[in-house]
Design a protein around this motif. Structure first.
Motif, PDB file in Angstrom:
ATOM      1  N   LYS A  29      -1.433  11.242  42.378  1.00 54.66           N
ATOM      2  CA  LYS A  29      -1.753  12.349  41.520  1.00 54.66           C
ATOM      3  C   LYS A  29      -0.759  12.797  40.674  1.00 54.66           C
ATOM      4  CE  LYS A  29      -4.674  14.688  45.293  1.00 54.66           C
ATOM      5  NZ  LYS A  29      -4.794  15.695  46.019  1.00 54.66           N
ATOM      6  N   PRO A  30      -1.065  12.632  39.220  1.00 58.49           N
ATOM      7  CA  PRO A  30       0.029  12.998  38.229  1.00 58.49           C
ATOM      8  C   PRO A  30       0.925  14.046  38.379  1.00 58.49           C
ATOM      9  CG  PRO A  30      -2.027  12.060  37.254  1.00 58.49           C
ATOM     10  CD  PRO A  30      -2.315  12.527  38.790  1.00 58.49           C
ATOM     11  N   HIS A  31       0.226  15.145  38.859  1.00 61.21           N
ATOM     12  CA  HIS A  31       1.240  16.357  38.923  1.00 61.21           C
ATOM     13  C   HIS A  31       2.197  16.464  40.039  1.00 61.21           C
ATOM     14  CE1 HIS A  31      -2.257  17.443  41.482  1.00 61.21           C
ATOM     15  NE2 HIS A  31      -1.313  17.965  42.131  1.00 61.21           N
ATOM     16  N   ASN A  32       1.945  15.776  41.250  1.00 59.31           N
ATOM     17  CA  ASN A  32       2.611  15.433  42.266  1.00 59.31           C
ATOM     18  C   ASN A  32       3.900  14.371  41.675  1.00 59.31           C
ATOM     19  OD1 ASN A  32       1.743  17.077  44.026  1.00 59.31           O
ATOM     20  ND2 ASN A  32       0.335  15.888  44.827  1.00 59.31           N
ATOM     21  N   PHE A  33       3.394  13.389  41.280  1.00 64.01           N
ATOM     22  CA  PHE A  33       4.364  12.420  40.820  1.00 64.01           C
ATOM     23  C   PHE A  33       5.297  12.926  39.981  1.00 64.01           C
ATOM     24  CE2 PHE A  33       5.770   8.623  38.110  1.00 64.01           C
ATOM     25  CZ  PHE A  33       5.797   7.490  39.104  1.00 64.01           C
ATOM     26  N   SER A  34       4.858  13.627  38.624  1.00 63.58           N
ATOM     27  CA  SER A  34       5.796  14.168  37.840  1.00 63.58           C
ATOM     28  C   SER A  34       6.821  15.184  38.424  1.00 63.58           C
ATOM     29  CB  SER A  34       4.897  14.981  36.643  1.00 63.58           C
ATOM     30  OG  SER A  34       4.107  14.001  35.784  1.00 63.58           O
ATOM     31  N   ALA A  35       5.974  15.965  39.536  1.00 67.62           N
ATOM     32  CA  ALA A  35       7.107  16.974  40.040  1.00 67.62           C
ATOM     33  C   ALA A  35       8.264  16.532  40.796  1.00 67.62           C
ATOM     34  CB  ALA A  35       6.143  17.748  40.983  1.00 67.62           C
ATOM     35  N   ILE A  36       8.120  15.407  41.407  1.00 66.63           N
ATOM     36  CA  ILE A  36       8.822  14.622  42.185  1.00 66.63           C
ATOM     37  C   ILE A  36      10.120  13.994  41.279  1.00 66.63           C
ATOM     38  CG2 ILE A  36       9.426  12.436  43.815  1.00 66.63           C
ATOM     39  CD1 ILE A  36       6.596  12.947  44.860  1.00 66.63           C
ATOM     40  N   LEU A  37       9.617  13.831  40.165  1.00 65.10           N
ATOM     41  CA  LEU A  37      10.688  13.140  39.351  1.00 65.10           C
ATOM     42  C   LEU A  37      11.521  14.373  38.741  1.00 65.10           C
ATOM     43  CD1 LEU A  37       8.874  10.417  37.021  1.00 65.10           C
ATOM     44  CD2 LEU A  37      10.309  10.180  39.145  1.00 65.10           C
ATOM     45  N   ARG A  38      10.854  15.518  38.475  1.00 67.87           N
ATOM     46  CA  ARG A  38      11.545  16.627  38.100  1.00 67.87           C
ATOM     47  C   ARG A  38      12.590  17.083  39.032  1.00 67.87           C
ATOM     48  NH1 ARG A  38       8.886  21.633  35.127  1.00 67.87           N
ATOM     49  NH2 ARG A  38      10.689  22.986  34.491  1.00 67.87           N
ATOM     50  N   THR A  39      12.141  16.957  40.159  1.00 64.89           N
ATOM     51  CA  THR A  39      13.175  17.206  41.330  1.00 64.89           C
ATOM     52  C   THR A  39      14.319  16.182  41.363  1.00 64.89           C
ATOM     53  OG1 THR A  39      11.767  18.453  42.637  1.00 64.89           O
ATOM     54  CG2 THR A  39      13.630  17.887  43.919  1.00 64.89           C
ATOM     55  N   CYS A  40      14.041  15.119  41.325  1.00 63.58           N
ATOM     56  CA  CYS A  40      14.996  13.938  41.246  1.00 63.58           C
ATOM     57  C   CYS A  40      16.075  14.224  40.002  1.00 63.58           C
ATOM     58  CB  CYS A  40      14.084  12.617  41.086  1.00 63.58           C
ATOM     59  SG  CYS A  40      13.282  11.900  42.451  1.00 63.58           S
ATOM     60  N   ASP A  41      15.509  14.724  38.858  1.00 59.77           N
ATOM     61  CA  ASP A  41      16.647  14.994  37.813  1.00 59.77           C
ATOM     62  C   ASP A  41      17.183  16.023  38.277  1.00 59.77           C
ATOM     63  OD1 ASP A  41      17.525  15.001  34.993  1.00 59.77           O
ATOM     64  OD2 ASP A  41      16.364  16.889  35.092  1.00 59.77           O
ATOM     65  N   ALA A  42      16.795  17.139  38.944  1.00 54.57           N
ATOM     66  CA  ALA A  42      17.339  18.349  39.281  1.00 54.57           C
ATOM     67  C   ALA A  42      18.698  18.050  40.215  1.00 54.57           C
ATOM     68  CB  ALA A  42      16.715  19.509  39.848  1.00 54.57           C
ATOM     69  N   VAL A  43      18.481  17.119  41.256  1.00 50.62           N
ATOM     70  CA  VAL A  43      19.369  16.811  42.277  1.00 50.62           C
ATOM     71  C   VAL A  43      20.500  15.547  41.618  1.00 50.62           C
ATOM     72  CG1 VAL A  43      17.962  17.616  44.010  1.00 50.62           C
ATOM     73  CG2 VAL A  43      17.977  15.325  43.749  1.00 50.62           C
ATOM     74  N   GLY A  44      20.133  14.952  40.642  1.00 51.25           N
ATOM     75  CA  GLY A  44      20.843  14.009  40.120  1.00 51.25           C
ATOM     76  C   GLY A  44      20.521  12.644  40.584  1.00 51.25           C
ATOM     77  N   VAL A  45      19.211  12.574  40.998  1.00 46.35           N
ATOM     78  CA  VAL A  45      18.900  10.899  41.300  1.00 46.35           C
ATOM     79  C   VAL A  45      18.788  10.179  39.918  1.00 46.35           C
ATOM     80  CG1 VAL A  45      17.006   9.681  41.922  1.00 46.35           C
ATOM     81  CG2 VAL A  45      17.515  11.456  43.221  1.00 46.35           C
ATOM     82  N   LEU A  46      19.266   9.027  39.990  1.00 45.58           N
ATOM     83  CA  LEU A  46      19.652   8.355  38.730  1.00 45.58           C
ATOM     84  C   LEU A  46      18.423   7.327  38.572  1.00 45.58           C
ATOM     85  CD1 LEU A  46      21.442   6.953  36.430  1.00 45.58           C
ATOM     86  CD2 LEU A  46      22.093   5.265  38.247  1.00 45.58           C
ATOM     87  N   GLN A  47      17.823   6.753  39.556  1.00 46.07           N
ATOM     88  CA  GLN A  47      16.578   5.761  39.525  1.00 46.07           C
ATOM     89  C   GLN A  47      15.823   6.057  40.905  1.00 46.07           C
ATOM     90  OE1 GLN A  47      17.142   1.572  40.535  1.00 46.07           O
ATOM     91  NE2 GLN A  47      16.206   1.268  38.341  1.00 46.07           N
ATOM     92  N   ALA A  48      14.278   6.295  40.485  1.00 48.30           N
ATOM     93  CA  ALA A  48      13.559   6.336  41.573  1.00 48.30           C
ATOM     94  C   ALA A  48      12.801   5.050  41.740  1.00 48.30           C
ATOM     95  CB  ALA A  48      12.565   7.357  41.296  1.00 48.30           C
ATOM     96  N   HIS A  49      11.964   4.948  42.924  1.00 48.51           N
ATOM     97  CA  HIS A  49      11.147   4.013  43.119  1.00 48.51           C
ATOM     98  C   HIS A  49       9.740   3.974  43.445  1.00 48.51           C
ATOM     99  CE1 HIS A  49      14.851   1.250  43.314  1.00 48.51           C
ATOM    100  NE2 HIS A  49      15.311   2.331  43.527  1.00 48.51           N
TER     101      HIS A  49
END
Length: 224
Positions: A29-49
């Motif tokens: 689901k695009p909204h979930n995928f995008s929301a997870i990336l937003r949280t990744c950015d917020a906590v400092g994740v450099l790269q997701a998989h």
């Protein structure tokens, strides 16, 4: 590039945590995928998989389309794709990551128990199926978020945020945000790519090194 924007880019990169990541297994689901990336950015994740969704076919499809609610997080969090979750788990383990699968099993532990100051990947399953048994078994541990109500699980993006902010809490306490986790060369490379997203591909296509930037983020003229 304004000096203020360049300073912010450098500041954000100095907080990036290359040893913290997520693996999204067929989150479709695009909204979930995008929301997870937003949280990744917020906590400092450099790269997701991510493993692209392919439950309905034999080959992976494209990653879910980003949506506006991501706050353009896809610009700041690189996503590496994998063909399947088990091989992705094994590849991350080979790089030294402990993989924690969000999965209810006999060996599941409270999500707050693991040590997130170690190189850590949080494995998140698809909305409908969750993490597969094979991927959960390949993971180093299974984690759960205790639920006190009638429903058995959280939305995948909410679960991701809950776990990642626990990881952030532990890492802040351990001082992992106090000093850059990226070496100088990597930080400089990413600062150029973030600051000059239109120019960076041109240099890569020509096989040329990125030009140096001055303290205000302006491209230094080549000499000689």
């Amino acid at each position: 590039m304004t000096p203020e924007r360049y300073a912010k880019i450098r500041r954000v990169l100095s907080l990036r945590q290359p040893t913290l990541t997520v693996l999204m297994d067929e989150v479709n689901k695009p909204h979930n995928f995008s929301a997870i990336l937003r949280t990744c950015d917020a906590v400092g994740v450099l790269q997701a998989h991510a493993v692209p969704p392919h439950r309905s076919g034999t080959l992976p499809s494209a990653l879910p389309t980003y949506v506006a609610t991501s706050g353009s997080a896809d610009k700041w969090v690189d996503v590496q794709t994998h063909r399947d979750a088990v091989s992705a788990v094994q590849a991350l383990q080979a790089r030294g990551f402990q993989v924690l699968a969000t999965h209810l099993s006999e060996k599941s532990v409270d999500y707050r128990e693991p040590d997130y100051t170690r190189p850590t990947c949080v494995l998140l399953g698809a909305e409908k199926w969750g993490v597969s048994d094979a991927a959960a078994q390949a993971a180093d541990a299974n984690i759960v978020i205790p639920m006190m109500g009638m429903v058995q699980s959280l939305n995948v993006s909410v679960a991701a945020a809950t776990i990642l902010f626990e990881a952030q809490r532990q890492r802040l306490a351990a001082g992992l945000y106090a000093a850059p986790q990226l070496d100088d060369a990597e930080l400089d490379r990413l600062a150029f790519e973030w600051g000059y997203p239109e120019l960076a591909p041109l240099y890569r296509e020509r096989g040329e090194a990125y030009p140096a930037l001055d303290d205000e983020g302006q491209v230094l003229a080549a000499h000689g």
